[in-house]
Design a protein around this motif. Structure first.
Motif, PDB file in Angstrom:
ATOM      1  N   GLY A  58       8.853 -12.039  -2.339  1.00  0.00           N
ATOM      2  CA  GLY A  58       9.654 -13.303  -2.132  1.00  0.00           C
ATOM      3  C   GLY A  58      10.031 -13.742  -3.227  1.00  0.00           C
ATOM      4  O   GLY A  58      11.082 -14.573  -3.834  1.00  0.00           O
ATOM      5  N   GLN A  59       9.005 -13.988  -3.939  1.00  0.00           N
ATOM      6  CA  GLN A  59       8.303 -15.340  -4.817  1.00  0.00           C
ATOM      7  C   GLN A  59       9.777 -14.868  -6.107  1.00  0.00           C
ATOM      8  O   GLN A  59      10.026 -13.486  -6.521  1.00  0.00           O
ATOM      9  CB  GLN A  59       7.406 -15.311  -5.242  1.00  0.00           C
ATOM     10  CG  GLN A  59       7.166 -16.850  -6.674  1.00  0.00           C
ATOM     11  CD  GLN A  59       5.898 -16.348  -6.682  1.00  0.00           C
ATOM     12  OE1 GLN A  59       4.631 -16.098  -6.387  1.00  0.00           O
ATOM     13  NE2 GLN A  59       5.616 -16.944  -8.141  1.00  0.00           N
ATOM     14  N   LEU A  60      10.378 -16.033  -6.249  1.00  0.00           N
ATOM     15  CA  LEU A  60      11.421 -15.382  -7.421  1.00  0.00           C
ATOM     16  C   LEU A  60      10.717 -15.547  -9.314  1.00  0.00           C
ATOM     17  O   LEU A  60       9.117 -16.779  -9.637  1.00  0.00           O
ATOM     18  CB  LEU A  60      11.861 -17.415  -7.415  1.00  0.00           C
ATOM     19  CG  LEU A  60      12.714 -17.056  -9.089  1.00  0.00           C
ATOM     20  CD1 LEU A  60      14.441 -15.989  -9.166  1.00  0.00           C
ATOM     21  CD2 LEU A  60      13.948 -18.727  -8.676  1.00  0.00           C
ATOM     22  N   LEU A  61      10.574 -14.862  -9.657  1.00  0.00           N
ATOM     23  CA  LEU A  61       9.912 -14.596 -10.825  1.00  0.00           C
ATOM     24  C   LEU A  61      11.322 -15.268 -11.957  1.00  0.00           C
ATOM     25  O   LEU A  61      10.125 -15.938 -12.673  1.00  0.00           O
ATOM     26  CB  LEU A  61       9.634 -13.247 -11.521  1.00  0.00           C
ATOM     27  CG  LEU A  61       9.089 -12.099  -9.954  1.00  0.00           C
ATOM     28  CD1 LEU A  61       9.095 -11.065 -10.303  1.00  0.00           C
ATOM     29  CD2 LEU A  61       7.648 -12.638 -10.014  1.00  0.00           C
ATOM     30  N   TRP A  62      12.319 -15.157 -12.207  1.00  0.00           N
ATOM     31  CA  TRP A  62      12.956 -15.138 -12.955  1.00  0.00           C
ATOM     32  C   TRP A  62      14.586 -15.412 -12.863  1.00  0.00           C
ATOM     33  O   TRP A  62      14.496 -14.364 -11.615  1.00  0.00           O
ATOM     34  CB  TRP A  62      13.279 -14.972 -14.458  1.00  0.00           C
ATOM     35  CG  TRP A  62      13.269 -13.622 -14.474  1.00  0.00           C
ATOM     36  CD1 TRP A  62      11.699 -12.495 -14.291  1.00  0.00           C
ATOM     37  CD2 TRP A  62      14.082 -12.502 -15.233  1.00  0.00           C
ATOM     38  NE1 TRP A  62      12.487 -11.054 -14.206  1.00  0.00           N
ATOM     39  CE2 TRP A  62      13.856 -10.622 -14.763  1.00  0.00           C
ATOM     40  CE3 TRP A  62      15.505 -13.297 -14.650  1.00  0.00           C
ATOM     41  CZ2 TRP A  62      14.730  -9.873 -14.811  1.00  0.00           C
ATOM     42  CZ3 TRP A  62      16.464 -11.597 -14.480  1.00  0.00           C
ATOM     43  CH2 TRP A  62      15.623 -10.615 -14.982  1.00  0.00           C
ATOM     44  N   GLU A  63      15.689 -16.128 -13.416  1.00  0.00           N
ATOM     45  CA  GLU A  63      16.978 -15.937 -13.462  1.00  0.00           C
ATOM     46  C   GLU A  63      17.142 -15.473 -14.447  1.00  0.00           C
ATOM     47  O   GLU A  63      17.519 -16.527 -15.781  1.00  0.00           O
ATOM     48  CB  GLU A  63      16.987 -16.976 -12.197  1.00  0.00           C
ATOM     49  CG  GLU A  63      17.050 -18.264 -12.230  1.00  0.00           C
ATOM     50  CD  GLU A  63      16.918 -19.103 -11.153  1.00  0.00           C
ATOM     51  OE1 GLU A  63      17.918 -18.250 -10.415  1.00  0.00           O
ATOM     52  OE2 GLU A  63      17.420 -20.195 -11.766  1.00  0.00           O
ATOM     53  N   LEU A  64      18.594 -15.119 -14.465  1.00  0.00           N
ATOM     54  CA  LEU A  64      18.717 -15.314 -15.443  1.00  0.00           C
ATOM     55  C   LEU A  64      21.319 -15.211 -15.436  1.00  0.00           C
ATOM     56  O   LEU A  64      21.486 -14.309 -14.314  1.00  0.00           O
ATOM     57  CB  LEU A  64      19.545 -13.596 -16.391  1.00  0.00           C
ATOM     58  CG  LEU A  64      19.953 -13.359 -17.427  1.00  0.00           C
ATOM     59  CD1 LEU A  64      19.590 -14.332 -18.247  1.00  0.00           C
ATOM     60  CD2 LEU A  64      19.669 -11.628 -17.872  1.00  0.00           C
ATOM     61  N   LYS A  65      21.545 -15.918 -16.339  1.00  0.00           N
ATOM     62  CA  LYS A  65      23.003 -16.067 -16.095  1.00  0.00           C
ATOM     63  C   LYS A  65      23.867 -14.861 -16.801  1.00  0.00           C
ATOM     64  O   LYS A  65      23.261 -14.543 -17.858  1.00  0.00           O
ATOM     65  CB  LYS A  65      23.659 -17.025 -16.096  1.00  0.00           C
ATOM     66  CG  LYS A  65      25.063 -17.475 -16.492  1.00  0.00           C
ATOM     67  CD  LYS A  65      25.243 -18.861 -16.954  1.00  0.00           C
ATOM     68  CE  LYS A  65      26.767 -19.351 -16.746  1.00  0.00           C
ATOM     69  NZ  LYS A  65      27.605 -20.567 -17.536  1.00  0.00           N
TER      70      LYS A  65
END
Length: 119
Positions: A58-65
């Protein structure tokens, strides 16, 4: 494509319904999901973001708008929020097809972490 109305005429203070339920897409050990909790992260908007999380931890790897929504001053901001309405993997490619509540469509290349608007 028709755009949704942000406020009903004659109903000041109207609130929007909850965002559509969009199931995450899981492949290659990664869970791709719409971020519904973006505002606390001091973003310019609390919607329109895709998150990639490790499917096991469940660890956040990346995010993108994925898209920008310009909030009109003088109108309640919550009725102007635009969330994903659908998300699916593009067959044979490392990409997701995302449509939002305004009917705008986007392709996200998850390897390049880039967004391309679709016609």
């Amino acid at each position: 494509t028709a755009r949704r109305t942000t406020m009903s005429a004659g109903l000041p203070g109207a609130s929007r319904p909850p965002p559509p339920e969009v199931n995450p897409v899981i492949w290659g050990g990664v869970r791709y999901q719409q971020d519904l909790d973006g505002a606390p992260r001091q973003r310019d908007q609390g919607f329109g973001y895709l998150q990639a999380l490790d499917a096991a931890s469940g660890q956040l790897l990346w995010e993108l708008k994925v898209y920008t929504v310009v909030i009109q001053p003088g109108l309640e901001s919550d009725v102007q929020e635009v969330y994903f309405s659908s998300m699916a993997r593009v067959a044979g490619r490392d990409a997701l097809a995302i449509e939002n509540e305004d009917g705008r469509r986007f392709e996200v290349d998850v390897k390049a972490r880039s967004v391309r608007p679709l016609p």
